[in-house]
Motif scaffolding. Structure first.
Motif, short mmCIF file in Angstrom:
data_model
loop_
_atom_site.label_atom_id
_atom_site.label_comp_id
_atom_site.label_asym_id
_atom_site.label_seq_id
_atom_site.Cartn_x
_atom_site.Cartn_y
_atom_site.Cartn_z
N MET A 87 -21.81 14.09 13.49
CA MET A 87 -20.35 14.15 13.60
C MET A 87 -19.73 13.44 12.41
SD MET A 87 -17.96 12.70 16.67
CE MET A 87 -16.18 12.83 16.54
N THR A 88 -18.80 14.09 11.78
CA THR A 88 -18.15 13.51 10.61
C THR A 88 -16.74 13.08 10.94
OG1 THR A 88 -17.38 15.67 9.88
CG2 THR A 88 -19.51 14.93 9.02
N THR A 89 -16.32 12.04 10.32
CA THR A 89 -14.97 11.51 10.53
C THR A 89 -14.15 11.66 9.26
OG1 THR A 89 -15.82 9.89 12.11
CG2 THR A 89 -13.61 9.51 11.22
N THR A 90 -13.00 12.26 9.37
CA THR A 90 -12.11 12.42 8.21
C THR A 90 -11.09 11.30 8.19
OG1 THR A 90 -12.34 14.80 8.30
CG2 THR A 90 -10.46 13.94 7.08
N ILE A 91 -11.05 10.58 7.09
CA ILE A 91 -10.12 9.46 6.95
C ILE A 91 -8.96 9.91 6.07
CG2 ILE A 91 -9.81 7.11 6.14
CD1 ILE A 91 -12.78 6.65 6.62
N THR A 92 -7.79 9.82 6.57
CA THR A 92 -6.61 10.20 5.81
C THR A 92 -5.73 8.99 5.57
OG1 THR A 92 -5.40 10.75 7.81
CG2 THR A 92 -6.62 12.53 6.75
N THR A 93 -5.09 8.99 4.44
CA THR A 93 -4.16 7.90 4.12
C THR A 93 -2.81 8.21 4.72
OG1 THR A 93 -5.31 7.58 2.03
CG2 THR A 93 -3.12 6.60 2.24
N PRO A 94 -2.27 7.28 5.49
CA PRO A 94 -0.96 7.54 6.10
C PRO A 94 0.11 7.68 5.04
CG PRO A 94 -1.58 5.24 6.37
CD PRO A 94 -2.78 5.94 5.82
N PRO A 95 1.11 8.51 5.28
CA PRO A 95 2.19 8.68 4.30
C PRO A 95 2.96 7.38 4.10
CG PRO A 95 2.76 9.70 6.40
CD PRO A 95 1.34 9.31 6.50
N LEU A 96 3.41 7.17 2.88
CA LEU A 96 4.18 5.97 2.57
C LEU A 96 5.59 6.09 3.13
CD1 LEU A 96 3.17 5.45 -1.18
CD2 LEU A 96 2.32 4.19 0.80
N PRO A 97 6.22 4.96 3.45
CA PRO A 97 7.62 5.01 3.90
C PRO A 97 8.50 5.64 2.83
CG PRO A 97 6.64 2.83 4.27
CD PRO A 97 5.67 3.60 3.44
N ALA A 98 9.61 6.24 3.28
CA ALA A 98 10.50 6.95 2.35
C ALA A 98 11.02 6.02 1.25
CB ALA A 98 11.67 7.58 3.11
N GLY A 99 11.35 4.79 1.63
CA GLY A 99 11.86 3.84 0.64
C GLY A 99 10.84 3.53 -0.44
N ARG A 100 9.57 3.37 -0.03
CA ARG A 100 8.50 3.11 -0.98
C ARG A 100 8.26 4.31 -1.88
NH1 ARG A 100 5.90 -0.38 -4.16
NH2 ARG A 100 3.65 -0.01 -4.27
N THR A 101 8.32 5.51 -1.31
CA THR A 101 8.15 6.74 -2.09
C THR A 101 9.25 6.86 -3.15
OG1 THR A 101 7.12 7.88 -0.22
CG2 THR A 101 8.06 9.26 -1.96
N LEU A 102 10.48 6.56 -2.75
CA LEU A 102 11.60 6.62 -3.69
C LEU A 102 11.44 5.57 -4.79
CD1 LEU A 102 14.36 7.69 -4.55
CD2 LEU A 102 15.41 6.10 -2.93
N LYS A 103 11.02 4.37 -4.41
CA LYS A 103 10.84 3.30 -5.41
C LYS A 103 9.78 3.69 -6.42
CE LYS A 103 10.00 -1.67 -5.81
NZ LYS A 103 9.71 -2.93 -5.07
N LEU A 104 8.69 4.26 -5.94
CA LEU A 104 7.64 4.72 -6.85
C LEU A 104 8.16 5.83 -7.78
CD1 LEU A 104 4.52 4.84 -4.49
CD2 LEU A 104 4.84 3.33 -6.47
N GLY A 105 8.98 6.72 -7.20
CA GLY A 105 9.55 7.80 -8.01
C GLY A 105 10.44 7.27 -9.10
N LEU A 106 11.28 6.29 -8.79
CA LEU A 106 12.18 5.71 -9.79
C LEU A 106 11.39 5.00 -10.89
CD1 LEU A 106 14.98 4.29 -7.45
CD2 LEU A 106 15.04 6.38 -8.82
N SER A 107 10.30 4.33 -10.50
CA SER A 107 9.46 3.69 -11.52
C SER A 107 8.79 4.72 -12.40
CB SER A 107 8.42 2.78 -10.86
OG SER A 107 7.48 3.54 -10.13
N ARG A 108 8.47 5.89 -11.82
CA ARG A 108 7.88 6.97 -12.60
C ARG A 108 8.86 7.53 -13.62
NH1 ARG A 108 2.62 8.08 -13.19
NH2 ARG A 108 3.26 10.18 -13.76
#
Length: 280
Positions: A1-22
């Motif tokens: 049996m295999t287990t798939t590990i997924t990274t939870p989505p980042l909060p919207a504020g963090r996503t926006l902050k990363l976008g602005l830094s980009r």
């Protein structure tokens, strides 16, 4: 049996902050590339200067008061539209295709950076470049070549929405077009001719009224013709609208056709962009 590990989505504020830094990162990286700066950022200014000097003794018509319209005044709106196309469509298509070819996009796909933040950085870069480019073109046209700017608030409102809609559409189409080149090395051979042909048939280097009717109809399918027409409605005297196809500025048509291309670009991006992860 295999287990798939997924990274939870980042909060919207963090996503926006990363976008602005980009945006900051993408803009700095852009200005470190001398060839990109010349052929997309400074190229419209170079062409405006060449036309203004070469045709300095030529009148391109008269305004309502009987004053001659100079070459600089005539070509300013066309160069503003061309600048939007180059900063958006050409710049992003080349940049993203290159990132796919050299593995940068693959490495980013394996990082925690959300796709949304990546796109915020790319599109934000285009807005920054387009604003700086437009300000530079208008400043040089006014201070060096003596072009008189519009004084009516309605004209500047028109400029604002044509500019914002044009930049958004060009950026989205650039992302979509980046999927066409098979390799990063072939991107220039694919993208630059497309941008160049669009400029020649859309009333940027040649007066649109000089083109044969069939070519005007072909150009009317694409957004650059409408962006240039919208800019001419802002900076040229009202009498010049008789030179447009249909004898009017047709600002509703500018909005409709450009918006349709924006929607088409969004759909194309969704279908062709391959860096898509569940955690983004």
């Amino acid at each position: 049996m295999t287990t798939t590990i997924t990274t939870p989505p980042l909060p919207a504020g963090r996503t926006l902050k990363l976008g602005l830094s980009r945006i900051v990162y993408e803009t700095k990286a852009y200005f470190r590339q001398g060839d990109a700066v010349f052929f997309s950022f400074l190229f419209p200014l170079v062409m405006l200067t060449i036309f203004s000097v070469a045709f300095s003794e030529t009148s391109f018509g008269t305004d309502a008061d009987g004053n001659d319209v100079s070459a600089a005044a005539f070509y300013l709106p066309a160069m503003l539209a061309a600048g939007i196309l180059l900063s958006g469509l050409q710049n992003l298509a080349l940049d993203i295709a290159t990132e796919k070819g050299d593995g940068t996009l693959k490495r980013l796909g394996g990082s925690p950076l959300p796709v949304v933040s990546y796109f915020i950085g790319k599109i934000g870069q285009v807005f920054v470049l387009s604003i700086l480019q437009a300000a530079l073109l208008i400043a040089v046209a006014t201070l060096v070549f003596g072009v008189s700017l519009p004084t009516e608030s309605e004209k500047w409102i028109t400029f604002a929405w044509v500019f914002l809609l044009g930049v958004s559409t060009s950026a989205i189409l650039g992302i979509a077009l980046s999927a066409v080149p098979r390799t990063g090395k072939s991107a220039s051979a694919v993208v630059i001719p497309i941008a160049l042909v669009l400029q020649f048939i859309s009333g940027v280097y040649l007066s649109f009224s000089m083109l044969p009717e069939w070519l005007q109809n072909v150009a009317s399918v694409f957004p650059l013709k409408w962006m240039a027409q919208g800019m001419r409605a802002v900076f040229l005297p009202e009498g010049f609208e008789t030179l447009e196809q249909g004898g009017t500025w047709d600002l509703p048509g500018v909005a409709i056709v450009t918006a349709l291309w924006l929607v088409f670009g969004l759909i194309a991006c969704r279908l062709t962009f391959r860096w898509i992860r569940k955690d983004s």
